[in-house]
Scaffold this active site. Structure first.
Site, PDB file in Angstrom:
ATOM      1  N   PHE A  81       0.814  -1.223   0.000  1.00  0.00           N
ATOM      2  CA  PHE A  81       0.000   0.000   0.000  1.00  0.00           C
ATOM      3  C   PHE A  81       0.842   1.265   0.000  1.00  0.00           C
ATOM      4  O   PHE A  81       0.354   2.325  -0.397  1.00  0.00           O
ATOM      5  CB  PHE A  81      -0.936   0.010   1.230  1.00  0.00           C
ATOM      6  CG  PHE A  81      -0.249   0.476   2.492  1.00  0.00           C
ATOM      7  CD1 PHE A  81      -0.141   1.833   2.793  1.00  0.00           C
ATOM      8  CD2 PHE A  81       0.305  -0.423   3.399  1.00  0.00           C
ATOM      9  CE1 PHE A  81       0.500   2.264   3.940  1.00  0.00           C
ATOM     10  CE2 PHE A  81       0.956  -0.001   4.551  1.00  0.00           C
ATOM     11  CZ  PHE A  81       1.047   1.356   4.820  1.00  0.00           C
TER      12      PHE A  81
ATOM     13  N   GLU B 284      -4.986  -3.790  -1.871  1.00  0.00           N
ATOM     14  CA  GLU B 284      -6.436  -3.541  -1.828  1.00  0.00           C
ATOM     15  C   GLU B 284      -6.771  -2.293  -1.011  1.00  0.00           C
ATOM     16  O   GLU B 284      -7.905  -1.860  -0.974  1.00  0.00           O
ATOM     17  CB  GLU B 284      -7.181  -4.769  -1.297  1.00  0.00           C
ATOM     18  CG  GLU B 284      -6.799  -5.246   0.098  1.00  0.00           C
ATOM     19  CD  GLU B 284      -5.579  -6.184   0.126  1.00  0.00           C
ATOM     20  OE1 GLU B 284      -4.582  -5.914  -0.573  1.00  0.00           O
ATOM     21  OE2 GLU B 284      -5.644  -7.175   0.876  1.00  0.00           O
ATOM     22  N   ARG B 285      -5.727  -1.726  -0.332  1.00  0.00           N
ATOM     23  CA  ARG B 285      -6.015  -0.567   0.518  1.00  0.00           C
ATOM     24  C   ARG B 285      -6.018   0.753  -0.260  1.00  0.00           C
ATOM     25  O   ARG B 285      -6.689   1.697   0.127  1.00  0.00           O
ATOM     26  CB  ARG B 285      -5.016  -0.519   1.675  1.00  0.00           C
ATOM     27  CG  ARG B 285      -5.365  -1.583   2.702  1.00  0.00           C
ATOM     28  CD  ARG B 285      -4.483  -1.503   3.903  1.00  0.00           C
ATOM     29  NE  ARG B 285      -3.364  -2.412   3.770  1.00  0.00           N
ATOM     30  CZ  ARG B 285      -2.416  -2.564   4.693  1.00  0.00           C
ATOM     31  NH1 ARG B 285      -2.457  -1.850   5.774  1.00  0.00           N
ATOM     32  NH2 ARG B 285      -1.439  -3.414   4.519  1.00  0.00           N
TER      33      ARG B 285
ATOM     34  N   SER C 191       5.458  -6.992   3.288  1.00  0.00           N
ATOM     35  CA  SER C 191       6.067  -7.326   4.572  1.00  0.00           C
ATOM     36  C   SER C 191       6.822  -8.665   4.471  1.00  0.00           C
ATOM     37  O   SER C 191       6.538  -9.484   3.593  1.00  0.00           O
ATOM     38  CB  SER C 191       4.997  -7.371   5.661  1.00  0.00           C
ATOM     39  OG  SER C 191       3.928  -8.179   5.248  1.00  0.00           O
TER      40      SER C 191
ATOM     41  N   GLU D  26       9.519  -4.412  12.797  1.00  0.00           N
ATOM     42  CA  GLU D  26       9.192  -3.210  12.022  1.00  0.00           C
ATOM     43  C   GLU D  26       7.878  -2.635  12.565  1.00  0.00           C
ATOM     44  O   GLU D  26       6.882  -3.361  12.667  1.00  0.00           O
ATOM     45  CB  GLU D  26       9.028  -3.594  10.550  1.00  0.00           C
ATOM     46  CG  GLU D  26       8.664  -2.423   9.653  1.00  0.00           C
ATOM     47  CD  GLU D  26       8.431  -2.850   8.201  1.00  0.00           C
ATOM     48  OE1 GLU D  26       7.728  -3.853   7.970  1.00  0.00           O
ATOM     49  OE2 GLU D  26       8.943  -2.164   7.302  1.00  0.00           O
TER      50      GLU D  26
ATOM     51  N   CYS E 122       9.561   1.862   3.480  1.00  0.00           N
ATOM     52  CA  CYS E 122      10.530   0.810   3.786  1.00  0.00           C
ATOM     53  C   CYS E 122      11.931   1.386   3.865  1.00  0.00           C
ATOM     54  O   CYS E 122      12.852   0.719   4.308  1.00  0.00           O
ATOM     55  CB  CYS E 122      10.466  -0.294   2.748  1.00  0.00           C
ATOM     56  SG  CYS E 122      11.069   0.250   1.168  1.00  0.00           S
TER      57      CYS E 122
ATOM     58  N   LYS F 213      -1.257  -6.976  -9.308  1.00  0.00           N
ATOM     59  CA  LYS F 213      -2.191  -7.168  -8.192  1.00  0.00           C
ATOM     60  C   LYS F 213      -1.824  -6.113  -7.154  1.00  0.00           C
ATOM     61  O   LYS F 213      -0.929  -6.307  -6.330  1.00  0.00           O
ATOM     62  CB  LYS F 213      -2.044  -8.583  -7.636  1.00  0.00           C
ATOM     63  CG  LYS F 213      -3.251  -9.134  -6.890  1.00  0.00           C
ATOM     64  CD  LYS F 213      -3.723  -8.322  -5.720  1.00  0.00           C
ATOM     65  CE  LYS F 213      -2.886  -8.442  -4.486  1.00  0.00           C
ATOM     66  NZ  LYS F 213      -3.283  -7.460  -3.431  1.00  0.00           N
TER      67      LYS F 213
END
Ligand code: NAD
Length: 498
Positions: free
Chosen positions: A148, A175-176, A225, A382, A280, A172
């Protein structure tokens, strides 16, 4: 309610099954619903992509590059509206949303050089009348699964080189915040990309698993992640696919006693709290060397935090906006409490922050911890929020060990005026991307991006020449044209150069 669908057969397509809420992180309200794909949809889209790929691979590289040149122009034309859309679903401030698009655009610019980048090697006269040449060919249909936190940049890291190399690409997205990836595909179609060369299937784990198992998908690039990166890597590789899976991070900023402290504090503030820490390549850990450096740094950080402005993502004066979801906000708050319970000193507590008029938004104030130790779970994990942890080190050697021994190894920065220390640090630290007086050392588009240890699974990094290598396979041709058509005798010995 706005509905967000998929993209294939050259146009947006509504979904007809499960849905997932897309929030406005500023207000906490649901602003749209995104369709979640299923097995039948992935099957249909892979078949369409496979059919389209053959024609696209036959388009010469210069013409493929022209589509990307036009795409770049359209991205620049629509920069403002794209940034607004991105910010409304992610929550990052507009200027930062433009940076997200711009860093992806730079990879598009790199991919525009594909005629040159695809050139193979050639050896004339490798033997009598023998020449050898190699060529890079596309893999076929490849896929990308994205997180996201960079809904523009990371899809472009992947599909720009993949398309330039002659592959069809199935994206893909997260979805957020699924709207910007869809807009990018629409712009590519407008730029002249043939239908089904780039498709989007929205979804969650169900879609990812179908992609991982599908025999017609030849390679998958994943960013997200670490636990999921490792799972995706393992399952895809077991199915014989080429995989590159980038994971999470816990980047350290080392501050040596001779550093320009004003500059270091300015850099650390932006890298720790920018984008609410949801990068990140953020710097969520700062390591001052020596007690004097630590005390001075702490004092200046506290001062700088007083001046931080948290606001809605369209507020031009805000340094950062809300985090992406209520669940993520709650997770960050849990880690802040964990830090307290583990015995770290909570210098500034970002919990309980409320923005007037936006009380249901997913906001967190800046948090600062001091006296964090490597044994703490809140240090090992994290957090991915506006939380900065200070770990005091006694020596350069201890500061070098901290990021080197940490399970993640994405990025690291060192602030110093001493070239000897900086050089030794860059040489010895067990981390993939190093900044020397550079807080967020994301490599430029013509180098490659990749972390070590739990931050990256697979051998080839993102974009740059590694991107070209990942999305192509090399074929090597050895040819002989005997003079006058004279045939050689049969040989039953392996050909050698003797
Ligand atoms: P995430 O791992 O939750 O999701 C990433 C993608 O995986 C999404 O598309 C999601 O739909 C899909 N997914 C989620 N659960 C899955 C499952 N069980 N099986 C298969 N697929 C699944 O990550 P996120 O929260 O969207 O993004 C933040 C994370 O990404 C952070 O850990 C951050 O450090 C990392 N990240 C890494 C890099 C890098 O290059 N190393 C860059 C950006 C973000």
């Amino acid at each position: 309610m706005r509905a967000i669908g998929h993209f294939y057969n050259g146009r947006s397509q509504p979904g007809d099954g499960r849905l997932s809420d897309v929030f406005d992180p500023n207000t906490g309200q649901v602003q749209a619903r995104v369709a979640l794909g299923d097995t039948a949809l992935v099957e249909a889209v892979v078949a369409a992509s496979k059919a389209a790929q053959r024609g696209w691979a036959a388009v010469n590289p210069q013409r493929r590059a022209r589509v990307l040149f036009e795409f770049k122009r359209l991205l620049e034309r629509d920069m403002d509206s794209l940034a607004y859309l991105l910010s409304s679903e992610h929550g990052k401030v507009i200027a930062d949303a433009k940076g997200d698009i711009q860093r992806g655009l730079e990879v598009v610019e790199f991919a525009c050089g594909i005629p040159h980048l695809l050139k193979g090697d050639y050896t004339q006269g490798a033997g009598p009348g023998i020449d050898v040449y190699s060529m890079r060919q596309p893999l076929g249909v490849v896929a990308g699964i994205t997180p996201f936190n960079f809904p523009a940049m990371i899809p472009m890291w992947m599909f720009a080189p993949a398309l330039a190399c002659g592959n069809a690409f199935i994206l893909k997205p997260s979805e957020r915040d699924p709207s910007v990836p869809l807009r990018l595909v629409e712009l590519l179609i407008e730029a002249g990309l043939p239908a089904d060369v780039l498709n989007v299937v929205q979804g969650d784990k169900m879609v990812v698993d179908v992609l991982l198992d599908h025999p017609d998908i030849k390679a998958i690039s994943f960013v997200g992640s670490s636990d999921i990166a490792q799972y995706v890597y393992g399952r895809g590789a077991a199915n014989g696919k080429r995989m590159q899976c980038m994971g999470g991070a816990k980047n350290h900023g080392i501050v040596l006693p001779d550093a320009d402290l004003d500059q270091a504090v300015a850099d650390i503030m932006g890298a720790a709290y920018g984008s609410a820490g949801e990068r990140c390549m953020a710097l969520p850990v700062v390591v001052p060397v020596g007690e004097r450096t630590a005390d001075a740094l702490r004092g200046r950080l506290v001062e700088a935090i007083e001046g931080l402005q948290v606001g809605i993502s369209t507020d031009a004066d805000a340094h950062y906006g809300p985090v992406v979801s209520a669940a993520h906000k709650a997770r960050i708050e849990t880690y802040i409490q964990m830090g307290v319970d583990e015995g770290a000193e909570l210098v500034r507590d970002g919990r309980g922050f409320a923005l007037q008029g936006y009380e249901n938004g997913f906001f967190l104030g800046p948090t600062l911890f001091d006296k964090v130790t490597p044994q703490m779970k809140s240090y090992q994990d994290e957090i991915f929020g506006p939380v900065l942890q200070m770990v005091r080190a006694d020596s350069f050697e201890e500061a070098l060990r901290l990021p080197s021994l940490h399970p993640y190894g994405n990025g690291v920065a060192i602030f110093t005026r001493n070239g000897d220390y900086a050089r030794d640090f860059a040489d010895q630290v067990e981390v993939g991307m190093v900044g020397i007086n550079v807080p967020i050392p994301v490599p430029v588009a013509y180098h490659s991006f990749g972390g070590w240890k739990r931050s990256g699974f697979g051998d080839l990094n993102q974009y740059g020449m590694d991107g070209v290598r990942f999305y192509t396979r090399v074929k090597t041709v050895t040819q002989r044209w005997p003079r006058g058509g004279v045939l050689a005798d049969s040989s039953f010995v392996i050909p050698t150069m003797t």
